[in-house]
Design a protein around this motif. Structure first.
Motif, PDB file in Angstrom:
ATOM      1  N   GLY A  66       4.020 -14.865  12.983  1.00 46.34           N
ATOM      2  CA  GLY A  66       4.111 -14.188  11.457  1.00 46.34           C
ATOM      3  C   GLY A  66       3.448 -14.059  10.780  1.00 46.34           C
ATOM      4  N   LYS A  67       2.212 -14.933  10.560  1.00 49.74           N
ATOM      5  CA  LYS A  67       1.013 -15.390  10.244  1.00 49.74           C
ATOM      6  C   LYS A  67       0.360 -14.081  10.418  1.00 49.74           C
ATOM      7  CE  LYS A  67      -3.215 -17.776   8.885  1.00 49.74           C
ATOM      8  NZ  LYS A  67      -3.657 -19.163   9.107  1.00 49.74           N
ATOM      9  N   ALA A  68       0.068 -13.814  11.749  1.00 48.04           N
ATOM     10  CA  ALA A  68      -0.701 -13.043  12.248  1.00 48.04           C
ATOM     11  C   ALA A  68      -0.209 -11.237  12.283  1.00 48.04           C
ATOM     12  CB  ALA A  68      -1.269 -13.118  14.064  1.00 48.04           C
ATOM     13  N   TYR A  69       0.800 -11.165  12.249  1.00 44.57           N
ATOM     14  CA  TYR A  69       1.363 -10.197  12.420  1.00 44.57           C
ATOM     15  C   TYR A  69       1.656  -9.837  10.657  1.00 44.57           C
ATOM     16  CZ  TYR A  69       5.078  -6.224  11.664  1.00 44.57           C
ATOM     17  OH  TYR A  69       5.169  -5.326  11.517  1.00 44.57           O
ATOM     18  N   TRP A  70       2.033 -10.423   9.497  1.00 44.23           N
ATOM     19  CA  TRP A  70       1.855 -10.509   8.407  1.00 44.23           C
ATOM     20  C   TRP A  70       0.615  -9.772   7.622  1.00 44.23           C
ATOM     21  CZ3 TRP A  70       5.937  -7.793   6.742  1.00 44.23           C
ATOM     22  CH2 TRP A  70       7.095  -8.421   7.009  1.00 44.23           C
ATOM     23  N   GLU A  71      -0.901 -10.458   8.134  1.00 45.77           N
ATOM     24  CA  GLU A  71      -1.728 -10.208   7.585  1.00 45.77           C
ATOM     25  C   GLU A  71      -2.457  -9.290   8.194  1.00 45.77           C
ATOM     26  OE1 GLU A  71      -4.175 -14.122   8.432  1.00 45.77           O
ATOM     27  OE2 GLU A  71      -3.569 -15.246   7.700  1.00 45.77           O
ATOM     28  N   GLU A 105      -2.925  -2.736   6.741  1.00 44.87           N
ATOM     29  CA  GLU A 105      -2.870  -1.382   7.387  1.00 44.87           C
ATOM     30  C   GLU A 105      -2.018  -0.551   6.243  1.00 44.87           C
ATOM     31  OE1 GLU A 105      -0.738  -1.818  11.197  1.00 44.87           O
ATOM     32  OE2 GLU A 105      -2.553  -1.882  12.544  1.00 44.87           O
ATOM     33  N   HIS A 106      -1.134  -1.286   5.448  1.00 45.34           N
ATOM     34  CA  HIS A 106      -0.949  -0.881   4.390  1.00 45.34           C
ATOM     35  C   HIS A 106      -0.982  -1.830   3.198  1.00 45.34           C
ATOM     36  CE1 HIS A 106       2.193   1.607   6.905  1.00 45.34           C
ATOM     37  NE2 HIS A 106       2.319  -0.447   7.890  1.00 45.34           N
ATOM     38  N   PRO A 107      -1.649  -1.058   2.592  1.00 41.05           N
ATOM     39  CA  PRO A 107      -2.544  -2.136   1.124  1.00 41.05           C
ATOM     40  C   PRO A 107      -0.518  -1.537   0.264  1.00 41.05           C
ATOM     41  CG  PRO A 107      -3.722  -0.657   1.751  1.00 41.05           C
ATOM     42  CD  PRO A 107      -2.662  -0.313   2.531  1.00 41.05           C
ATOM     43  N   GLU A 108      -0.501   0.150  -0.179  1.00 45.07           N
ATOM     44  CA  GLU A 108       0.413   0.177  -0.526  1.00 45.07           C
ATOM     45  C   GLU A 108       1.604  -0.757  -0.771  1.00 45.07           C
ATOM     46  OE1 GLU A 108       1.746   1.868   3.333  1.00 45.07           O
ATOM     47  OE2 GLU A 108      -0.015   1.339   2.261  1.00 45.07           O
ATOM     48  N   LYS A 109       1.766  -1.555   0.347  1.00 45.85           N
ATOM     49  CA  LYS A 109       2.794  -2.317   0.278  1.00 45.85           C
ATOM     50  C   LYS A 109       2.600  -3.933  -0.601  1.00 45.85           C
ATOM     51  CE  LYS A 109       6.473  -0.945   1.389  1.00 45.85           C
ATOM     52  NZ  LYS A 109       7.206  -0.012   0.656  1.00 45.85           N
ATOM     53  N   ILE A 110       1.362  -4.357  -0.919  1.00 45.78           N
ATOM     54  CA  ILE A 110       1.530  -5.644  -1.460  1.00 45.78           C
ATOM     55  C   ILE A 110       2.050  -5.449  -2.711  1.00 45.78           C
ATOM     56  CG2 ILE A 110      -0.582  -6.520  -2.325  1.00 45.78           C
ATOM     57  CD1 ILE A 110      -2.308  -5.680  -0.393  1.00 45.78           C
ATOM     58  N   ALA A 111       1.940  -5.329  -4.177  1.00 44.19           N
ATOM     59  CA  ALA A 111       2.873  -4.965  -4.802  1.00 44.19           C
ATOM     60  C   ALA A 111       4.261  -5.529  -4.523  1.00 44.19           C
ATOM     61  CB  ALA A 111       3.008  -3.804  -5.912  1.00 44.19           C
ATOM     62  N   ASP A 112       5.136  -5.193  -3.557  1.00 45.60           N
ATOM     63  CA  ASP A 112       6.336  -5.201  -3.589  1.00 45.60           C
ATOM     64  C   ASP A 112       6.702  -6.759  -2.881  1.00 45.60           C
ATOM     65  OD1 ASP A 112       7.797  -2.854  -4.118  1.00 45.60           O
ATOM     66  OD2 ASP A 112       7.577  -2.143  -2.385  1.00 45.60           O
ATOM     67  N   ILE A 113       5.455  -7.000  -1.905  1.00 43.75           N
ATOM     68  CA  ILE A 113       5.434  -8.320  -0.955  1.00 43.75           C
ATOM     69  C   ILE A 113       5.199  -9.361  -1.719  1.00 43.75           C
ATOM     70  CG2 ILE A 113       4.132  -9.581   0.831  1.00 43.75           C
ATOM     71  CD1 ILE A 113       3.220  -6.835   2.550  1.00 43.75           C
ATOM     72  N   MET A 114       3.930  -8.987  -2.871  1.00 40.63           N
ATOM     73  CA  MET A 114       3.937 -10.724  -3.828  1.00 40.63           C
ATOM     74  C   MET A 114       5.299 -10.815  -4.737  1.00 40.63           C
ATOM     75  SD  MET A 114       0.544  -9.015  -5.904  1.00 40.63           S
ATOM     76  CE  MET A 114       0.965 -10.821  -6.685  1.00 40.63           C
ATOM     77  N   LEU A 115       5.996  -9.470  -5.032  1.00 40.63           N
ATOM     78  CA  LEU A 115       7.793  -9.414  -6.189  1.00 40.63           C
ATOM     79  C   LEU A 115       8.761 -10.603  -4.578  1.00 40.63           C
ATOM     80  CD1 LEU A 115       9.099  -9.331  -8.645  1.00 40.63           C
ATOM     81  CD2 LEU A 115       9.143  -7.436  -7.541  1.00 40.63           C
TER      82      LEU A 115
END
Length: 363
Positions: A28-33, A38-48
């Motif tokens: 999972g590490k390589a995939y999610w990094e 590719e999708h910086p707009e989803k970082i806020a949701d990922i952090m939460l």
């Protein structure tokens, strides 16, 4: 559904995402990094989603084991629930945190203050939790008998760094060999913790309850801020303020100092030393980024760092030269690579046998 269309709850339910956050799976590490890039707009949701998973992963008092199993089952039928001791630390890798911070350091700072409000919204969205939580809360309210305050003790074993989310939403990153203790749930007017070792604190803003970290006679008081405290036995205490404002004081002396970001305090519990400093953030927070730094460090002290960092025991087969000091910067390196690098300049031979490292200096 494409992961690019995921909401916060979709990330929480995704088994690959949970494996990356909670278990630091190599797959999972390589995939999610790469997904973060590719999708910086989803970082806020990922952090939460990450903070919510960490929050749920820790056992809470007042919840029956059957209720916990029902809650996990309602979220995803295949999640495995594991019971653990009340005083056993929940160990979560810093890899996911470092990856997210790398892509969104500034955005992360803006989002933290709104975390609790958004977490409440997530709970509302996860409708299957409503029935079980309501049932648990009702049972709790019906318990009229008072309970004694309970002390929570959480620690990171040698060789392991831990991430802990406290009841108030504050996040504590514990360096290896470090420990915090506090009254469970805190009090109505104070959030007080005792630290042994080193930790980085992301304090949830709560003006009505100051957040205080005690290390011996030294107290660091904050409302909502980020700071690092270094306080290992036999070494000077160091407080480094990254964000916000803190008041550092000593109970055994008439000493107190307010700090602004970039400022720190260096003090000794054995002497009257008290010095306001400007710290190097890269050096002070190197452990958060898996970076081990030696700067003209005596080899004996360097070996102690290696013991804590990798959870090993260093044994010297002959005397350590008094004048031997080492320097070097090692980023996410293995123990063997570090020893190999140091052995050339320090002229020693080594061998690693399990959790023991044997070192012999050349004549």
């Amino acid at each position: 559904m494409s992961k690019a269309e995921y909401s916060v709850e979709d990330f929480i339910l995704d088994p690959e995402f949970r494996g990356w956050i909670l278990d630091n799976s190599k797959e999972g590490k390589a995939y999610w990094e790469n997904f973060l890039k590719e999708h910086p707009e989803k970082i806020a949701d990922i952090m939460l989603a990450r903070k919510f998973l960490i929050h749920l992963s820790k056992k809470k008092s007042g919840l029956a084991s059957t209720a916990k199993e029902e809650i996990w089952t309602a979220i995803a039928g295949k999640i495995e629930s594991e019971s653990q001791s009340e005083r056993e630390p929940k160990i979560i890798s810093l890899d996911s945190w470092a990856a997210i911070q790398q892509h969104n350091q500034e955005a992360a700072k803006k989002k933290r203050t709104a975390w609790r409000r958004k977490a409440a919204a997530v709970l509302a969205l996860v409708g299957t939790l409503g029935y079980f939580l309501a049932k648990t809360l009702t049972a709790t309210q019906e318990q009229a008998a008072p309970v004694l305050a309970e002390t929570e003790v959480l620690q990171a074993p040698l060789g392991v760094k831990s991430t802990i989310t406290l009841e108030d939403g504050s996040v504590v990153f514990l360096n290896s060999g470090s420990k915090i203790s506090y009254t469970k749930g805190f009090t109505d007017s104070l959030r007080l913790l005792t630290l042994e070792g080193e930790a980085y604190f992301e304090v949830a803003h709560d003006p009505s309850r100051p957040f205080i970290v005690k290390t011996g006679s030294v107290s660091t008081r904050a409302l909502g801020t980020e700071f690092n405290v270094f306080s290992f036995p036999g070494e000077d205490v160091s407080i480094s303020l990254v964000k916000g404002e803190v008041l550092v004081s000593r109970e055994d002396a008439d000493l107190a100092q307010r700090l602004a970001p970039g400022e720190g305090i260096l003090t000794s519990l054995e002497s009257g030393k008290w010095e306001k400093t400007e710290f190097d953030a890269e050096r002070a927070l190197a452990w958060m980024n898996k970076t081990l730094i030696f700067d003209q460090t005596h080899f004996g002290a360097a070996s102690k760092k290696l013991e804590a960092w990798f959870g090993v025991e260093v044994l010297f087969e002959n005397k350590v030269p008094q004048s031997l000091h080492v320097s070097g910067r090692f980023v996410d390196e293995s123990l063997e690579n570090i020893l190999e690098g140091l052995s050339y300049s320090s002229r020693f031979k080594y061998r690693i046998e399990g959790k023991k490292v044997y070192i012999q200096f050349n004549p």
